[in-house]
Scaffold this motif. Structure first.
Motif: not given
Length: 397
Positions: A101-110, A306-315, A338-341
C-alpha cells in the motif's frame, strides 16, 4: 510491550492532529486579517545563532524548518526502526500488505504529478510533494470519525504514512541538496559513524547521544543537504537493546520522551509558520496551474488509488493479507486519509519550490485544499463503515 508502544505512538499522533489543524487555521486567518504584517513580520524575523566558530542567521520560519523539524524526523527514524525490529512490522506477513500500500501511495501520486508537469521544467522536480502523508492529522480524523474501528486499521495507516513520509523526505532532500559542501558532509558522516559505534556501549550517557545529534545537524546544515535527512539517519543509529536488564532501551526512552514535545509543539509550530498565506492577489483558477493541479490530484486521487489499489493487488496475488477484522471499505477510507498531505507535503514542497514564490504559494493552497477534501471523504467512508459494524456486529467481520 511492542504493541503497547505502537498504539501509544498512534494515540499521541492522533491527539496532536486537531492542534495541527487549529495552528494552520490560525495562520491562514491571521495572514488575511488587518494584522497580517505582524504575522509575516514574525515568521520572517531573522535570528542569529553563534556558538564558537559556528555562526548562522535565519528567519523564524527557516529555523523551524531547518532546526526543529529534524527533531520530528529523528523521532520518525527511531519509530521506523522500532516497528521493523520489534513492533507491528517485525512479522513479514503483517508487513507485506501495508508496504505494498505504501508503494502505491508513493508511485501513483508521483506519476499523477509528472503526467501534468513533465513538460514544465520549472515545476517537474516537485514530483515528491504529493507522496507524503501527515500522520498526525490522518490519525486524528480516523479517531474522530470512527473511534471504534479495530486497532489493526490504525497500525496500517501508521505504516503507510510512516513509509511514504520517510521516502518522500529522503528523495526530496537528496534532489534539492543545492551546492553540497563535501567536507561538511564528510564530517556529518563521521559523526554518524561514531554514533553507530557508540551503540555497542549499552550504558552510554544520554548526553553523549544528544551531543552527537547536534554535531550531525550542524555539519549537515553547513553541507547544504536537508537537515531532515540528518534527523532520520540519527534515529536509525540509536540502539534498540536494553541498557540494563529490566530497563527500556535507549531507543524507546528517546522515542517516548521526545514524541509528545514533537507532536504538541514542533509540528503545530511548523504548521503555524508554513500554512499562512494571503488570499489577496490569488484566485481559485491558479489551482489549475500544472504544479498545484499535480499536487492536488496526486493527494486527492493518486493517494487513495495507490494505497487501496496496491493493497487489493497484493491480496489478489497472495503477497499479503488484509489486517485482521478490517474490511475493504475501511481500507478505502484509510486510502483517502493518506491523501492528507498537510504539514508533510508543505515541508516537502518547501524544499522543492522554495526558490519560486508563486509556485510555492500555489502548491501551499493546493495541499491545504486537497487535504481538507481528502479528510472529509476518508472520514465519511470510515464513519459509514463504523455504522455498518454497529448494525451487523463485529462478529460479521
Amino acid at each position: 510491550m511492542a504493541r503497547r508502544l505502537t498504539l501509544d505512538f498512534v494515540r499521541t499522533a492522533s491527539g496532536s492532529g486537531l492542534l495541527l489543524a487549529a495552528a494552520a487555521l490560525l495562520a491562514v486567518i491571521w495572514a488575511n486579517s488587518p494584522f497580517a504584517p505582524r504575522y509575516f513580520g514574525f515568521i520572517q524575523a531573522e535570528i542569529p545563532v553563534r556558538v564558537g566558530s559556528f555562526a548562522l542567521t535565519k528567519s523564524v520560519g527557516h529555523w523551524v524548518s531547518d532546526a526543529l523539524m529534524p527533531v520530528f524526523f529523528l523521532v520518525l527514524g527511531m519509530q521506523a526502526k522500532f516497528e521493523v525490529l520489534r513492533g507491528e512490522l517485525s512479522s513479514p506477513r503483517r508487513l507485506a500488505l501495508p508496504l505494498a500500500a505504501a508503494l502505491g501511495g508513493l508511485l501513483v501520486p508521483a506519476l499523477t504529478f509528472l503526467a501534468l508537469n513533465l513538460g514544465v521544467p520549472r515545476t517537474a522536480g516537485g514530483w515528491a510533494t504529493p507522496m507524503a502523508t501527515d500522520m498526525g492529522v490522518a490519525m486524528a480524523v480516523l479517531s474522530v470519525a470512527a473511534p471504534r474501528l479495530p486497532p489493526p486499521l490504525r497500525i496500517f495507516l501508521l505504516t503507510v504514512s510512516l513509509a511514504d513520509t520517510l521516502v518522500a523526505v529522503v528523495v526530496n532532500g537528496a534532489l534539492f541538496a543545492g551546492d553540497v559542501h563535501w567536507k561538511a558532509l564528510a564530517g556529518a558522516g563521521l559523526a554518524l559513524g561514531l554514533l553507530a559505534v557508540m551503540g555497542w556501549w549499552r550504558r552510554a550517557p544520554f548526553l553523549f547521544y544528544a551531543a552527537g545529534f547536534v554535531v550531525v545537524w550542524a555539519f549537515t546544515i553547513d553541507s547544504g543537504v536537508s537537515t531532515a535527512l540528518a534527523g532520520v539517519a540519527c534515529g536509525l543509529t540509536v540502539p534498540i537493546g536494553a541498557r540494563r536488564p529490566g530497563q527500556d532501551s535507549m531507543l524507546t526512552y528517546f522515542m517516548d520522551s521526545m514524541h509528545p514535545y514533537v507532536a504538541y509543539a514542533v509540528l503545530p509550530l511548523f504548521a503555524f509558520t508554513s500554512a499562512g498565506f494571503a488570499f489577496r492577489g490569488h484566485s481559485p483558477d491558479q489551482l489549475l496551474a500544472p504544479a498545484p493541479l499535480g499536487v492536488g490530484l496526486g493527494l486527492l486521487l493518486g493517494k487513495p488509488l495507490g494505497v487501496f489499489g496496491f493493497s487489493l493487488l497484493a491480496a489478489v496475488l497472495r503477497i499479503g493479507r488484509r489486517p485482521t477484522g478490517v474490511t475493504w471499505l475501511e481500507l478505502l477510507g484509510v486510502g483517502f486519509l493518506s491523501g492528507i498531505g498537510f504539514t508533510m507535503s508543505l515541508f516537502v514542497g518547501f524544499l522543492a519550490f522554495g526558490d519560486d514564490p508563486l509556485a510555492r504559494t500555489q502548491v501551499r493552497l493546493a495541499v491545504i485544499a486537497a487535504s481538507v477534501v481528502a479528510a472529509g471523504l476518508g472520514g465519511a467512508l470510515l464513519a459509514m463503515a463504523e455504522r455498518r459494524r454497529a448494525d451487523l456486529g463485529d462478529d460479521a467481520f
